[in-house]
Structure formats: C-alpha cells, structure tokens
Design a protein around this motif. Structure first.
Motif, short mmCIF file in Angstrom:
data_model
loop_
_atom_site.label_atom_id
_atom_site.label_comp_id
_atom_site.label_asym_id
_atom_site.label_seq_id
_atom_site.Cartn_x
_atom_site.Cartn_y
_atom_site.Cartn_z
N GLY A 11 -17.76 7.54 -6.26
CA GLY A 11 -18.68 7.17 -7.29
C GLY A 11 -19.31 8.59 -7.57
N GLU A 12 -19.14 9.55 -6.79
CA GLU A 12 -19.81 10.97 -6.89
C GLU A 12 -19.25 11.62 -8.36
OE1 GLU A 12 -22.41 12.32 -5.08
OE2 GLU A 12 -22.47 10.53 -3.93
N SER A 13 -20.05 12.08 -9.22
CA SER A 13 -19.49 12.79 -10.29
C SER A 13 -19.99 14.16 -10.20
CB SER A 13 -20.19 12.11 -11.49
OG SER A 13 -21.47 12.38 -11.45
N ARG A 14 -19.02 15.08 -11.01
CA ARG A 14 -19.14 16.44 -11.25
C ARG A 14 -18.78 16.62 -12.71
NH1 ARG A 14 -16.69 21.03 -7.34
NH2 ARG A 14 -18.07 19.47 -5.77
N THR A 15 -19.79 17.27 -13.20
CA THR A 15 -19.60 17.64 -14.67
C THR A 15 -19.40 19.04 -14.82
OG1 THR A 15 -20.98 15.87 -15.48
CG2 THR A 15 -20.37 17.82 -17.01
N VAL A 16 -18.25 19.64 -15.48
CA VAL A 16 -17.83 20.95 -15.37
C VAL A 16 -17.47 21.26 -16.92
CG1 VAL A 16 -16.90 21.12 -13.10
CG2 VAL A 16 -15.29 20.56 -15.08
N GLU A 17 -17.46 22.58 -17.31
CA GLU A 17 -17.29 23.07 -18.46
C GLU A 17 -15.92 23.84 -18.59
OE1 GLU A 17 -20.43 25.45 -19.92
OE2 GLU A 17 -21.65 23.50 -20.85
N GLY A 18 -15.19 23.88 -19.63
CA GLY A 18 -14.06 24.70 -19.55
C GLY A 18 -13.84 25.06 -21.03
N ALA A 19 -13.04 26.10 -21.27
CA ALA A 19 -12.75 26.75 -22.54
C ALA A 19 -11.84 25.48 -23.29
CB ALA A 19 -12.05 28.12 -22.46
N GLU A 20 -12.14 25.56 -24.59
CA GLU A 20 -11.13 24.63 -25.73
C GLU A 20 -9.61 25.54 -25.37
OE1 GLU A 20 -11.75 23.51 -29.65
OE2 GLU A 20 -13.89 23.92 -29.22
N GLY A 21 -8.63 24.72 -25.31
CA GLY A 21 -7.39 24.87 -25.10
C GLY A 21 -7.05 25.00 -23.89
#
Length: 106
Positions: A11-21
């Motif tokens: 149930g641990e969550s991690r939000t990350v960002e990535g480049a479109e494509g």
C-alpha cells in the motif's frame, strides 16, 4: 511533465514525473520504483514490468497489443487490468495515472 503513482503490495505509494512520450517502465526505473525490474529493458519480452492499472485509467491507456497480451500470459497474477509498463506511453492524458505493482515482483 505527466505524473504517475505506483502503489506497492503493502500500500506504499510513490509519485514520480516523466517526460511525455516516455514509457511508464522507463520512468519507474529512472526513479527507482520498487517492483519494476524491467529485465528486457522495455522490449516487451519479459513481463517484469507488469502493473495493474487503476480502473479509472485503463481506457486511457489504450488496448494491449497481441505481443503484450502474450507476454502477460506469463505473469502469474495477471488480471483484466494488467498491462506491461513498457507499453504504456506517458501523455498529458495520462497525467496522474495510478498503477499497482504485483506482490510477486517485490
């Protein structure tokens, strides 16, 4: 940059960002997300980037290809919402996508 949230079996969550494509698997690897092994490097040849896509996002991911469906048949815990993260391409429409990693990959 689109964001993606990975939730592990505990149930641990991690939000990350990535480049479109960029594909979701690559974004996970670049951000050290546990449970995404990516043994084949994103070639849709191993199913070690198997994820369960939250139902709210499933239609936005598009349909899996025949090759992806075949690879998912090797995943012990495949479900109707199973996808390979290497086959999900981040777009602005997927900003906020939520996926869960199977316990077998931890």
């Amino acid at each position: 940059m689109p964001r993606a949230t990975f939730i592990d079996h505990a149930g641990e969550s991690r939000t990350v960002e990535g480049a479109e494509g960029e594909n979701l698997m690559r974004v996970a690897v670049l951000n050290d997300v546990p449970g995404i092994d990516a043994d084949c490097g994103g070639e849709c040849a191993c199913a070690t980037c198997h994820v369960f896509v939250d139902d709210a996002w499933l239609d936005k991911c598009g349909e899996p290809t025949e090759l992806e469906t075949s690879m998912l048949s090797f995943a012990a815990t495949a479900q109707p919402n199973s996808r390979l993260a290497c086959q999900i391409i981040l777009t602005s429409a997927l900003d906020g996508i939520v996926v869960e990693t199977p316990v077998a990959q931890h």
